[in-house]
Design a protein around this motif. Structure first.
Motif, PDB file in Angstrom:
ATOM      1  N   VAL A 185       0.867  -1.179   0.000  1.00 40.24           N
ATOM      2  CA  VAL A 185       0.000   0.000   0.000  1.00 40.24           C
ATOM      3  C   VAL A 185       0.898   1.221   0.000  1.00 40.24           C
ATOM      4  N   PHE A 186       0.708   2.074  -0.992  1.00 38.31           N
ATOM      5  CA  PHE A 186       1.506   3.283  -1.154  1.00 38.31           C
ATOM      6  C   PHE A 186       0.702   4.448  -0.587  1.00 38.31           C
ATOM      7  N   VAL A 187       1.266   5.101   0.440  1.00 32.95           N
ATOM      8  CA  VAL A 187       0.599   6.231   1.091  1.00 32.95           C
ATOM      9  C   VAL A 187       1.491   7.458   0.954  1.00 32.95           C
ATOM     10  N   PRO A 188       1.381   8.197  -0.149  1.00 40.39           N
ATOM     11  CA  PRO A 188       2.218   9.387  -0.304  1.00 40.39           C
ATOM     12  C   PRO A 188       1.771  10.512   0.618  1.00 40.39           C
ATOM     13  N   GLY A 189       2.709  11.365   0.949  1.00 41.52           N
ATOM     14  CA  GLY A 189       2.455  12.492   1.830  1.00 41.52           C
ATOM     15  C   GLY A 189       3.629  12.662   2.776  1.00 41.52           C
ATOM     16  N   THR A 195       2.300   8.383  12.299  1.00 40.55           N
ATOM     17  CA  THR A 195       1.497   7.931  11.157  1.00 40.55           C
ATOM     18  C   THR A 195       2.105   6.688  10.526  1.00 40.55           C
ATOM     19  N   VAL A 196       3.412   6.710  10.315  1.00 42.87           N
ATOM     20  CA  VAL A 196       4.083   5.550   9.721  1.00 42.87           C
ATOM     21  C   VAL A 196       3.909   4.325  10.618  1.00 42.87           C
ATOM     22  N   THR A 197       4.113   4.503  11.914  1.00 44.39           N
ATOM     23  CA  THR A 197       3.982   3.386  12.857  1.00 44.39           C
ATOM     24  C   THR A 197       2.571   2.813  12.826  1.00 44.39           C
ATOM     25  N   THR A 198       1.570   3.670  12.803  1.00 42.80           N
ATOM     26  CA  THR A 198       0.181   3.218  12.764  1.00 42.80           C
ATOM     27  C   THR A 198      -0.108   2.435  11.494  1.00 42.80           C
ATOM     28  N   LEU A 199       0.399   2.916  10.368  1.00 41.69           N
ATOM     29  CA  LEU A 199       0.163   2.238   9.089  1.00 41.69           C
ATOM     30  C   LEU A 199       0.865   0.886   9.045  1.00 41.69           C
ATOM     31  N   VAL A 200       2.099   0.822   9.534  1.00 41.10           N
ATOM     32  CA  VAL A 200       2.819  -0.454   9.542  1.00 41.10           C
ATOM     33  C   VAL A 200       2.116  -1.457  10.454  1.00 41.10           C
ATOM     34  N   GLU A 201       1.646  -1.001  11.590  1.00 46.98           N
ATOM     35  CA  GLU A 201       0.922  -1.893  12.500  1.00 46.98           C
ATOM     36  C   GLU A 201      -0.364  -2.406  11.858  1.00 46.98           C
ATOM     37  N   ILE A 211       6.670   7.861   0.002  1.00 42.19           N
ATOM     38  CA  ILE A 211       7.474   8.744  -0.846  1.00 42.19           C
ATOM     39  C   ILE A 211       8.250   9.684   0.063  1.00 42.19           C
ATOM     40  N   ASN A 212       9.520   9.890  -0.242  1.00 42.40           N
ATOM     41  CA  ASN A 212      10.347  10.797   0.539  1.00 42.40           C
ATOM     42  C   ASN A 212      10.633  12.070  -0.239  1.00 42.40           C
ATOM     43  N   GLY A 213      10.669  13.148   0.490  1.00 40.12           N
ATOM     44  CA  GLY A 213      11.031  14.450  -0.040  1.00 40.12           C
ATOM     45  C   GLY A 213      11.632  15.259   1.087  1.00 40.12           C
ATOM     46  N   PRO A 214      11.851  16.537   0.885  1.00 35.51           N
ATOM     47  CA  PRO A 214      12.381  17.371   1.959  1.00 35.51           C
ATOM     48  C   PRO A 214      11.513  17.269   3.213  1.00 35.51           C
ATOM     49  N   GLY A 215      12.141  16.987   4.357  1.00 32.42           N
ATOM     50  CA  GLY A 215      11.421  16.906   5.614  1.00 32.42           C
ATOM     51  C   GLY A 215      10.920  15.527   5.983  1.00 32.42           C
ATOM     52  N   SER A 216      11.136  14.528   5.115  1.00 26.56           N
ATOM     53  CA  SER A 216      10.667  13.171   5.398  1.00 26.56           C
ATOM     54  C   SER A 216      11.571  12.469   6.407  1.00 26.56           C
ATOM     55  N   LEU A 217      11.047  11.411   7.003  1.00 24.05           N
ATOM     56  CA  LEU A 217      11.853  10.568   7.872  1.00 24.05           C
ATOM     57  C   LEU A 217      12.977   9.925   7.069  1.00 24.05           C
ATOM     58  N   SER A 218      14.095   9.644   7.721  1.00 28.97           N
ATOM     59  CA  SER A 218      15.254   9.089   7.018  1.00 28.97           C
ATOM     60  C   SER A 218      14.986   7.651   6.588  1.00 28.97           C
ATOM     61  N   PRO A 219      15.644   7.195   5.519  1.00 26.36           N
ATOM     62  CA  PRO A 219      15.511   5.791   5.121  1.00 26.36           C
ATOM     63  C   PRO A 219      15.846   4.818   6.249  1.00 26.36           C
ATOM     64  N   GLU A 224      13.723   0.829  10.149  1.00 28.51           N
ATOM     65  CA  GLU A 224      13.501   0.387  11.527  1.00 28.51           C
ATOM     66  C   GLU A 224      12.014   0.248  11.839  1.00 28.51           C
ATOM     67  N   LEU A 225      11.195   1.094  11.231  1.00 28.03           N
ATOM     68  CA  LEU A 225       9.756   1.076  11.489  1.00 28.03           C
ATOM     69  C   LEU A 225       9.021   0.007  10.681  1.00 28.03           C
ATOM     70  N   GLY A 226       9.718  -0.663   9.745  1.00 24.04           N
ATOM     71  CA  GLY A 226       9.102  -1.742   9.001  1.00 24.04           C
ATOM     72  C   GLY A 226       8.525  -1.369   7.657  1.00 24.04           C
ATOM     73  N   VAL A 227       8.942  -0.225   7.110  1.00 20.09           N
ATOM     74  CA  VAL A 227       8.484   0.203   5.787  1.00 20.09           C
ATOM     75  C   VAL A 227       9.151  -0.650   4.711  1.00 20.09           C
ATOM     76  N   ALA A 228       8.410  -0.970   3.660  1.00 22.53           N
ATOM     77  CA  ALA A 228       8.930  -1.832   2.592  1.00 22.53           C
ATOM     78  C   ALA A 228       9.712  -1.056   1.540  1.00 22.53           C
ATOM     79  N   ARG A 229       9.211   0.118   1.179  1.00 20.73           N
ATOM     80  CA  ARG A 229       9.747   0.782  -0.016  1.00 20.73           C
ATOM     81  C   ARG A 229       9.688   2.296   0.130  1.00 20.73           C
TER      82      ARG A 229
END
Length: 265
Positions: A185-189, A195-201, A211-219, A224-229
């Protein structure tokens, strides 16, 4: 083995590889490309394991506004040229499917694409699920493990809605897409850690794509939070265009081309 069966075997292998990259504990970063030379440049960078196109960037490079204003034939031709330019698996941003996600995905597979983003554009949930099912049906019909990065625009079209309601929408939609077989599931923003933790759970580890851009959490933190991509959408083209504009300004001011410029083309 005939040439046609060999091609299908190679395509199926790329699809399986791409699916495994999404499921692996190590986060998959795809630095989005928009034409053959950007694809070849990124493919040659150590650490690149797959490529992903950016529809916004492809449209802009061909003189169209984003949002399915580029004719489907031109988009399919563009992603096909990219797929043909590399041995890596390629995922294509196919917007919302150009009115017929099944046919659009089938045509993309026909030019070598083994994964796709499809946007829900916040259609009624039942309609969005039908849309994602159609994309999955195309992959099944072609006999490959097609990687559907099912996109919900909950945070893109947030407006003045309460953020908790938006998050609940994203969770509901994402779960529905996973239930019909979407890979991720791709959730851009611009998503914060809560929010990331809630979505991964809600989706499970290695099921969320961001999607990453200026101000996003680091890869590193997203892994560590369990994001796939992680993808970068139009930002990679913006990086290139910013460098081009800054170089032009420097030249007009009597300067020189940047030191270290390499003949990558």
């Amino acid at each position: 083995m005939t040439e046609q069966s060999t091609e299908h075997h190679d395509l199926a292998a790329k699809a399986t590889t791409l699916a495994k990259l999404h499921a692996a504990p190590e986060i998959l970063q795809v630095v989005n490309v928009w034409d053959v030379i950007s694809a070849r440049t990124i493919a040659d960078v150590p650490g690149t394991r797959a490529l992903a196109t950016a529809s916004h960037s492809i449209a802009a490079s061909l003189g169209y506004e984003d949002g399915e204003n580029i004719p489907l034939e031109e988009m399919i031709a563009a992603v096909g040229r990219i797929a043909a330019a590399t041995d890596l698996p390629v995922s294509a941003d196919l917007e919302s499917g150009y009115g017929d996600p099944e046919d659009t995905v089938r045509r993309a597979i026909g030019v070598g694409i083994v994964g796709a983003n499809i946007e829900d554009q916040m259609r009624p949930l039942a309609d969005a699920v039908t849309q994602m099912e159609a994309a999955m049906k195309a992959g099944q019909g072609e006999g490959i493990d097609f990687v559907l990065n099912a996109r919900t625009d909950a945070f893109v079209r947030v407006g003045d809605r309460d953020r908790a309601e938006v998050l609940a929408d994203a969770v509901e939609r994402g779960k529905a897409f996973l239930d019909i077989g979407a890979t991720n599931v791709f959730v851009p923003g611009l998503l914060d850690e809560h929010t990331v933790t809630t979505l991964v759970e809600a989706f499970g580890p290695q099921r969320l794509s961001v999607i990453n851009g200026p101000g996003s959490l680091s890869p590193a933190r997203l892994q560590e939070l369990g994001v796939a991509r992680i993808s970068y959408g139009p930002w990679t083209q913006r990086v290139a265009l910013t460098a081009l504009a800054d170089s032009a300004r420097e030249l007009y001011d009597g300067g020189a081309l940047p030191e270290g410029t390499r003949p990558l083309n």
